[in-house]
Scaffold this motif. Structure first.
Motif, PDB file in Angstrom:
ATOM      1  N   ASP A  92      -7.598   2.749   1.246  1.00 34.78           N
ATOM      2  CA  ASP A  92      -8.486   2.869   2.410  1.00 34.78           C
ATOM      3  C   ASP A  92      -8.036   3.993   3.323  1.00 34.78           C
ATOM      4  O   ASP A  92      -8.857   4.683   3.946  1.00 34.78           O
ATOM      5  CB  ASP A  92      -8.495   1.563   3.212  1.00 34.78           C
ATOM      6  N   VAL A  93      -6.741   4.169   3.445  1.00 33.32           N
ATOM      7  CA  VAL A  93      -6.204   5.245   4.294  1.00 33.32           C
ATOM      8  C   VAL A  93      -6.205   6.567   3.543  1.00 33.32           C
ATOM      9  O   VAL A  93      -6.643   7.598   4.075  1.00 33.32           O
ATOM     10  CB  VAL A  93      -4.780   4.880   4.773  1.00 33.32           C
ATOM     11  N   ARG A  94      -5.739   6.573   2.308  1.00 35.65           N
ATOM     12  CA  ARG A  94      -5.682   7.812   1.530  1.00 35.65           C
ATOM     13  C   ARG A  94      -7.057   8.470   1.416  1.00 35.65           C
ATOM     14  O   ARG A  94      -7.213   9.681   1.589  1.00 35.65           O
ATOM     15  CB  ARG A  94      -5.164   7.544   0.107  1.00 35.65           C
ATOM     16  N   ARG A  95      -8.064   7.654   1.107  1.00 32.58           N
ATOM     17  CA  ARG A  95      -9.373   8.206   0.758  1.00 32.58           C
ATOM     18  C   ARG A  95     -10.231   8.543   1.979  1.00 32.58           C
ATOM     19  O   ARG A  95     -11.327   9.075   1.826  1.00 32.58           O
ATOM     20  CB  ARG A  95     -10.101   7.257  -0.200  1.00 32.58           C
ATOM     21  N   ALA A  96      -9.720   8.280   3.160  1.00 34.62           N
ATOM     22  CA  ALA A  96     -10.408   8.738   4.371  1.00 34.62           C
ATOM     23  C   ALA A  96     -10.021  10.161   4.736  1.00 34.62           C
ATOM     24  O   ALA A  96     -10.651  10.777   5.607  1.00 34.62           O
ATOM     25  CB  ALA A  96     -10.085   7.804   5.537  1.00 34.62           C
ATOM     26  N   ALA A  97      -8.996  10.703   4.080  1.00 31.78           N
ATOM     27  CA  ALA A  97      -8.516  12.050   4.392  1.00 31.78           C
ATOM     28  C   ALA A  97      -9.280  13.082   3.565  1.00 31.78           C
ATOM     29  O   ALA A  97      -9.567  12.850   2.385  1.00 31.78           O
ATOM     30  CB  ALA A  97      -7.024  12.154   4.105  1.00 31.78           C
ATOM     31  N   PRO A  98      -9.614  14.230   4.154  1.00 34.35           N
ATOM     32  CA  PRO A  98     -10.301  15.280   3.389  1.00 34.35           C
ATOM     33  C   PRO A  98      -9.458  15.728   2.195  1.00 34.35           C
ATOM     34  O   PRO A  98      -8.237  15.821   2.273  1.00 34.35           O
ATOM     35  CB  PRO A  98     -10.455  16.419   4.411  1.00 34.35           C
ATOM     36  N   GLY A  99     -10.139  15.973   1.080  1.00 33.38           N
ATOM     37  CA  GLY A  99      -9.459  16.516  -0.096  1.00 33.38           C
ATOM     38  C   GLY A  99      -8.637  15.510  -0.873  1.00 33.38           C
ATOM     39  O   GLY A  99      -7.819  15.902  -1.713  1.00 33.38           O
ATOM     40  N   TRP A 100      -8.840  14.217  -0.634  1.00 34.46           N
ATOM     41  CA  TRP A 100      -8.059  13.225  -1.378  1.00 34.46           C
ATOM     42  C   TRP A 100      -8.376  13.300  -2.866  1.00 34.46           C
ATOM     43  O   TRP A 100      -9.470  13.705  -3.269  1.00 34.46           O
ATOM     44  CB  TRP A 100      -8.328  11.819  -0.843  1.00 34.46           C
ATOM     45  N   ARG A 101      -7.413  12.865  -3.659  1.00 34.06           N
ATOM     46  CA  ARG A 101      -7.597  12.771  -5.107  1.00 34.06           C
ATOM     47  C   ARG A 101      -7.049  11.438  -5.595  1.00 34.06           C
ATOM     48  O   ARG A 101      -6.097  10.911  -5.018  1.00 34.06           O
ATOM     49  CB  ARG A 101      -6.857  13.905  -5.824  1.00 34.06           C
ATOM     50  N   PRO A 102      -7.627  10.884  -6.653  1.00 35.38           N
ATOM     51  CA  PRO A 102      -7.063   9.646  -7.211  1.00 35.38           C
ATOM     52  C   PRO A 102      -5.618   9.854  -7.643  1.00 35.38           C
ATOM     53  O   PRO A 102      -5.238  10.924  -8.113  1.00 35.38           O
ATOM     54  CB  PRO A 102      -7.966   9.358  -8.415  1.00 35.38           C
ATOM     55  N   ARG A 103      -4.817   8.823  -7.476  1.00 31.24           N
ATOM     56  CA  ARG A 103      -3.433   8.890  -7.921  1.00 31.24           C
ATOM     57  C   ARG A 103      -3.335   8.678  -9.430  1.00 31.24           C
ATOM     58  O   ARG A 103      -4.184   8.031 -10.025  1.00 31.24           O
ATOM     59  CB  ARG A 103      -2.607   7.807  -7.220  1.00 31.24           C
ATOM     60  N   ASP A 104      -2.282   9.186 -10.014  1.00 27.82           N
ATOM     61  CA  ASP A 104      -1.959   8.912 -11.405  1.00 27.82           C
ATOM     62  C   ASP A 104      -1.068   7.674 -11.418  1.00 27.82           C
ATOM     63  O   ASP A 104       0.146   7.761 -11.234  1.00 27.82           O
ATOM     64  CB  ASP A 104      -1.235  10.112 -12.025  1.00 27.82           C
ATOM     65  N   LEU A 105      -1.674   6.508 -11.592  1.00 28.75           N
ATOM     66  CA  LEU A 105      -0.952   5.254 -11.445  1.00 28.75           C
ATOM     67  C   LEU A 105      -0.136   4.930 -12.692  1.00 28.75           C
ATOM     68  O   LEU A 105      -0.562   5.221 -13.817  1.00 28.75           O
ATOM     69  CB  LEU A 105      -1.936   4.112 -11.181  1.00 28.75           C
ATOM     70  N   PRO A 106       1.019   4.307 -12.522  1.00 26.66           N
ATOM     71  CA  PRO A 106       1.819   3.886 -13.688  1.00 26.66           C
ATOM     72  C   PRO A 106       1.026   2.931 -14.580  1.00 26.66           C
ATOM     73  O   PRO A 106       0.191   2.157 -14.091  1.00 26.66           O
ATOM     74  CB  PRO A 106       3.019   3.177 -13.052  1.00 26.66           C
ATOM     75  N   ALA A 107       1.311   2.979 -15.860  1.00 26.69           N
ATOM     76  CA  ALA A 107       0.591   2.129 -16.813  1.00 26.69           C
ATOM     77  C   ALA A 107       0.744   0.649 -16.463  1.00 26.69           C
ATOM     78  O   ALA A 107      -0.202  -0.135 -16.580  1.00 26.69           O
ATOM     79  CB  ALA A 107       1.088   2.398 -18.231  1.00 26.69           C
ATOM     80  N   GLY A 108       1.934   0.253 -16.043  1.00 28.38           N
ATOM     81  CA  GLY A 108       2.148  -1.144 -15.694  1.00 28.38           C
ATOM     82  C   GLY A 108       1.317  -1.581 -14.501  1.00 28.38           C
ATOM     83  O   GLY A 108       0.813  -2.710 -14.464  1.00 28.38           O
ATOM     84  N   LEU A 109       1.169  -0.697 -13.525  1.00 30.95           N
ATOM     85  CA  LEU A 109       0.333  -1.023 -12.370  1.00 30.95           C
ATOM     86  C   LEU A 109      -1.130  -1.120 -12.781  1.00 30.95           C
ATOM     87  O   LEU A 109      -1.857  -2.010 -12.329  1.00 30.95           O
ATOM     88  CB  LEU A 109       0.524   0.039 -11.279  1.00 30.95           C
ATOM     89  N   GLN A 110      -1.573  -0.227 -13.654  1.00 29.68           N
ATOM     90  CA  GLN A 110      -2.957  -0.307 -14.139  1.00 29.68           C
ATOM     91  C   GLN A 110      -3.200  -1.634 -14.859  1.00 29.68           C
ATOM     92  O   GLN A 110      -4.255  -2.269 -14.682  1.00 29.68           O
ATOM     93  CB  GLN A 110      -3.259   0.871 -15.071  1.00 29.68           C
ATOM     94  N   ARG A 111      -2.248  -2.070 -15.652  1.00 27.04           N
ATOM     95  CA  ARG A 111      -2.411  -3.360 -16.354  1.00 27.04           C
ATOM     96  C   ARG A 111      -2.494  -4.507 -15.353  1.00 27.04           C
ATOM     97  O   ARG A 111      -3.318  -5.425 -15.491  1.00 27.04           O
ATOM     98  CB  ARG A 111      -1.255  -3.589 -17.333  1.00 27.04           C
ATOM     99  N   ALA A 112      -1.629  -4.453 -14.337  1.00 26.92           N
ATOM    100  CA  ALA A 112      -1.647  -5.516 -13.322  1.00 26.92           C
ATOM    101  C   ALA A 112      -2.968  -5.518 -12.560  1.00 26.92           C
ATOM    102  O   ALA A 112      -3.510  -6.582 -12.243  1.00 26.92           O
ATOM    103  CB  ALA A 112      -0.471  -5.331 -12.360  1.00 26.92           C
ATOM    104  N   LEU A 113      -3.501  -4.345 -12.280  1.00 26.89           N
ATOM    105  CA  LEU A 113      -4.770  -4.261 -11.560  1.00 26.89           C
ATOM    106  C   LEU A 113      -5.932  -4.730 -12.433  1.00 26.89           C
ATOM    107  O   LEU A 113      -6.877  -5.351 -11.927  1.00 26.89           O
ATOM    108  CB  LEU A 113      -5.007  -2.830 -11.070  1.00 26.89           C
ATOM    109  N   TRP A 114      -5.888  -4.462 -13.727  1.00 22.29           N
ATOM    110  CA  TRP A 114      -6.971  -4.930 -14.600  1.00 22.29           C
ATOM    111  C   TRP A 114      -7.013  -6.460 -14.646  1.00 22.29           C
ATOM    112  O   TRP A 114      -8.088  -7.063 -14.689  1.00 22.29           O
ATOM    113  CB  TRP A 114      -6.815  -4.369 -16.009  1.00 22.29           C
TER     114      TRP A 114
END
Length: 209
Positions: free
Chosen positions: A109-131
């Protein structure tokens, strides 16, 4: 065991300090100090935290949050960074389950309110936990949506939800799907494929909890 909730908490606290109290967030009407106050209320004010989800208590929760937002900002962020051990949602036994989604979403919410933000390259383990969390979120958020929806995270899985009708496919990494199904469609980098009108309805739907 990876402590992704702790890592997201620390990264968010660092970002809040770096940006200061009046930076924008993607939460309508909230600057960074408001978001920090919300997080402190959630963990430290059980008398008011119920108002986050229960409408009858919302007025009290909002009054408490506003008072917290008037605290010295550095002190407020320090309280975000170091939650109390007595908190039922932030002690070492519950932190990962109760707080990964909260801090991942609010970090973005904070990152993506800033101009020019880009998605992070998240660790594979974090992606699995988020899924693991994105799939049930999709089922809950879309259980009454008037379409057949197929939610797909490549290399992670797919779920089918909706009440039936036109077919839509929502595709994205787990982190982006979490943001989409938490009501942040406008900043989530996902593909919505299918009938144009139904896809527009989905992108405009109220999906937050």
């Amino acid at each position: 065991m990876p402590r992704y909730a702790r890592a997201e908490r620390e990264a968010l606290a660092d970002l809040l300090l770096a940006l200061g109290p009046d930076a924008p967030t993607i939460n309508e009407g909230w600057a960074t100090r408001d978001l920090a106050a919300h997080l402190v209320l959630r963990e430290r004010r059980p008398d008011a935290a119920g108002g986050i989800v229960l409408p009858p208590l919302r007025g009290h929760a909002e009054r408490v949050r506003r008072r917290l937002a008037d605290s010295p900002y550095a002190e407020l962020v320090a309280r975000v960074r170091r939650p109390p051990l007595w908190s039922p949602i932030s002690n070492p036994l519950t932190d990962e389950v109760a707080n990964l989604m909260e801090f991942f979403i609010h970090h973005e919410d904070v990152r993506r309110a800033a101009p020019g933000w880009r998605p992070r390259d998240l660790p594979a383990g974090l992606q699995r936990a988020l899924w693991k969390r994105a799939a049930p979120m999709a089922r809950l958020a879309l259980r009454r949506f008037p379409a057949d929806l197929y939610v797909q995270a490549p290399d992670h899985g797919e779920v089918s939800v909706g009440r039936g009708g036109e077919r839509l496919r929502v595709v994205g990494p787990p982190g982006e799907l979490v943001l989409f199904f938490s009501g942040r469609q406008r900043v989530a980098r996902v593909q919505v494929n299918g009938a144009v009108e139904a896809a527009q309805r989905l992108r405009a739907a109220s999906l937050g909890f």
